[in-house]
Design an enzyme around this catalytic site. Sequence first.
Site, PDB file in Angstrom:
ATOM      1  N   HIS A 105     -37.180  10.349 110.139  1.00 36.11           N
ATOM      2  CA  HIS A 105     -36.095   9.853 109.284  1.00 36.11           C
ATOM      3  C   HIS A 105     -36.477  10.214 107.848  1.00 36.11           C
ATOM      4  O   HIS A 105     -37.663  10.280 107.513  1.00 36.11           O
ATOM      5  CB  HIS A 105     -36.045   8.330 109.463  1.00 36.11           C
ATOM      6  CG  HIS A 105     -34.904   7.650 108.794  1.00 36.11           C
ATOM      7  ND1 HIS A 105     -34.904   7.358 107.456  1.00 36.11           N
ATOM      8  CD2 HIS A 105     -33.740   7.160 109.286  1.00 36.11           C
ATOM      9  CE1 HIS A 105     -33.785   6.714 107.150  1.00 36.11           C
ATOM     10  NE2 HIS A 105     -33.056   6.593 108.246  1.00 36.11           N
ATOM     11  N   ASP A 182     -43.902   4.427 111.506  1.00 34.42           N
ATOM     12  CA  ASP A 182     -42.563   3.972 111.132  1.00 34.42           C
ATOM     13  C   ASP A 182     -41.998   3.278 112.373  1.00 34.42           C
ATOM     14  O   ASP A 182     -41.621   3.929 113.349  1.00 34.42           O
ATOM     15  CB  ASP A 182     -41.728   5.190 110.730  1.00 34.42           C
ATOM     16  CG  ASP A 182     -40.249   4.849 110.569  1.00 34.42           C
ATOM     17  OD1 ASP A 182     -39.827   3.740 110.958  1.00 34.42           O
ATOM     18  OD2 ASP A 182     -39.504   5.718 110.078  1.00 34.42           O
ATOM     19  N   GLN A 185     -37.431   1.779 114.630  1.00 38.96           N
ATOM     20  CA  GLN A 185     -36.705   1.769 115.910  1.00 38.96           C
ATOM     21  C   GLN A 185     -37.545   1.243 117.065  1.00 38.96           C
ATOM     22  O   GLN A 185     -37.037   1.137 118.183  1.00 38.96           O
ATOM     23  CB  GLN A 185     -36.214   3.191 116.252  1.00 38.96           C
ATOM     24  CG  GLN A 185     -35.231   3.776 115.264  1.00 38.96           C
ATOM     25  CD  GLN A 185     -33.909   3.021 115.198  1.00 38.96           C
ATOM     26  OE1 GLN A 185     -33.576   2.204 116.052  1.00 38.96           O
ATOM     27  NE2 GLN A 185     -33.145   3.277 114.158  1.00 38.96           N
ATOM     28  N   LYS A 208     -32.520  -4.501 111.803  1.00 41.51           N
ATOM     29  CA  LYS A 208     -32.366  -3.786 113.081  1.00 41.51           C
ATOM     30  C   LYS A 208     -32.877  -4.632 114.247  1.00 41.51           C
ATOM     31  O   LYS A 208     -32.841  -4.208 115.390  1.00 41.51           O
ATOM     32  CB  LYS A 208     -33.128  -2.463 113.037  1.00 41.51           C
ATOM     33  CG  LYS A 208     -32.554  -1.463 112.028  1.00 41.51           C
ATOM     34  CD  LYS A 208     -33.297  -0.159 112.113  1.00 41.51           C
ATOM     35  CE  LYS A 208     -33.123   0.713 110.890  1.00 41.51           C
ATOM     36  NZ  LYS A 208     -31.863   1.449 110.877  1.00 41.51           N
ATOM     37  N   CYS A 349     -29.652  10.428 108.811  1.00 42.70           N
ATOM     38  CA  CYS A 349     -30.760  10.441 107.830  1.00 42.70           C
ATOM     39  C   CYS A 349     -31.981  11.162 108.394  1.00 42.70           C
ATOM     40  O   CYS A 349     -33.124  10.795 108.088  1.00 42.70           O
ATOM     41  CB  CYS A 349     -31.144   9.035 107.380  1.00 42.70           C
ATOM     42  SG  CYS A 349     -29.850   8.213 106.504  1.00 42.70           S
TER      43      CYS A 349
HETATM   44  N1  PMP Z   1     -37.034   5.068 110.017  1.00 37.59           N
HETATM   45  C1  PMP Z   1     -36.257   5.126 111.095  1.00 37.59           C
HETATM   46  C2  PMP Z   1     -36.800   5.754 112.357  1.00 37.59           C
HETATM   47  C3  PMP Z   1     -34.976   4.584 111.060  1.00 37.59           C
HETATM   48  O1  PMP Z   1     -34.202   4.637 112.137  1.00 37.59           O
HETATM   49  C4  PMP Z   1     -34.517   3.980 109.877  1.00 37.59           C
HETATM   50  C5  PMP Z   1     -33.119   3.396 109.779  1.00 37.59           C
HETATM   51  N2  PMP Z   1     -32.120   4.184 110.322  1.00 37.59           N
HETATM   52  C6  PMP Z   1     -35.379   3.943 108.778  1.00 37.59           C
HETATM   53  C7  PMP Z   1     -36.622   4.504 108.878  1.00 37.59           C
HETATM   54  C8  PMP Z   1     -34.971   3.324 107.480  1.00 37.59           C
HETATM   55  O2  PMP Z   1     -34.678   1.987 107.650  1.00 37.59           O
HETATM   56  P1  PMP Z   1     -34.067   1.152 106.445  1.00 37.59           P
HETATM   57  O3  PMP Z   1     -32.809   1.855 106.052  1.00 37.59           O
HETATM   58  O4  PMP Z   1     -33.825  -0.190 107.005  1.00 37.59           O
HETATM   59  O5  PMP Z   1     -35.073   1.193 105.361  1.00 37.59           O
END
Ligand code: PMP
Length: 395
Positions: A105, A182, A185, A208, A349
């Site tokens: 991401h 990270d 998920q 999430k 993203c």
């Molecule tokens: N890493 C991953 C794998 C994600 O799926 C996401 C959210 N889509 C993020 C980072 C970023 O999360 P946040 O927008 O809550 O900071």
Amino acid sequence: MTASPLVWLDSAATSQKPRQVIQALVDYYEGYNANVHRGVHALSMESTGRYEEARQKVADFVNAESAKCLIWTRNTTEGINLVANSWAMDNIKPGDEIVVTAMEHHSNLVPWQQIAKKKDAKLRILPLADDHTLDMDAVDRIIGPRTRLLAMSHESNAVGTINPVKELAAKARAVGAAVLVDGAQSVPHMPVDVQDIDCDFLAFSGHKMLGPTGIGGLYVKLDVLEQMTPFLTGGEMVLAVTYEDATWDDLPMRFEAGTPNIADAIGLGAAVDYLNALGMDNVREHEVSLTRYALDAFKELEEELDVYGPKDAEKRGGIVSFHHPDVHPHDLGTVLDRRGIAIRTGHHCAMPMVRSLGVPATARASMYLYNTEEEVDLLVDALKEALRYFGNGAK
Ligand code: PMP
């Protein structure tokens, strides 16, 4: 407002919230709204107690060695940026290598691009195999004596692949590198144990995992955290201040400058209670079974759609990403929305990852503990209808 009944298949973007979580927010604002770690009055003591109790719950949820290791953040993005601006600014040196995977991401890619530029370090990318799992042969070629940090997603939000983070962490440790996971998920969807993985950092987002927006967690291994310099400075993180200088408060407050997000931290504690009551093994089991069902159901559409990620439900989360060569994902998403089915369309993203699939965007259905097989059927039926509507071009 969307059509009703709602089929929420966008939990990878954000989850729905149980009543218990919403009630925890109402209870705080109606019953004991007060700043924490400050007043001697009863309300401040109550809010401080509940706020720190929530920290302990969240720390235990990821099996942190101590609640001191759990820093409140706004979200995963902020957690990773904290590591980049604090640990990495002090520890990454010219010529060092930062290794990330090709499925990151942007939140776990862009901060490392910035650090590599500032520190004259090199960013290296672990490539993917054809089934969108990591190419494990390449791992041994890329992780080496120059690696200073391995920063990897536990589960891809774009295609659902679950990475073998424990095995990868061991490879990084063997060359003396630090490890960041990270967990955006993974923490919501499966048991995650930082001591078992043996990572230095784990970042995740409350929104999430049934919690409110605006609150997240960053786990940092205690001995690493003790050596880190705060990135944000000011009120709430100091012990003593003179006109010339300041000394830092204890951990983890040292990393939490300013009035924190008290209500949402307590709300995340309530979300963790909810998940613990269900049991994270059960949450994972439900998702594996639902993913297996979905992958099976998607076989009917195989001639028309490309479906990404590993075929084995055990190797992935409940994220099903797909693409039709002639129908733009946004069009599919719009038609599904008319039936009350919410999916995400776009690059999620993870622009480099999605581009590497040879498409500008995908459609993504992402499932959680409240989804059912009936909802998967509704999705597949709606997709069939949408493809008929758009002329059913074969791929
Ligand atoms: N890493 C991953 C794998 C994600 O799926 C996401 C959210 N889509 C993020 C980072 C970023 O999360 P946040 O927008 O809550 O900071």
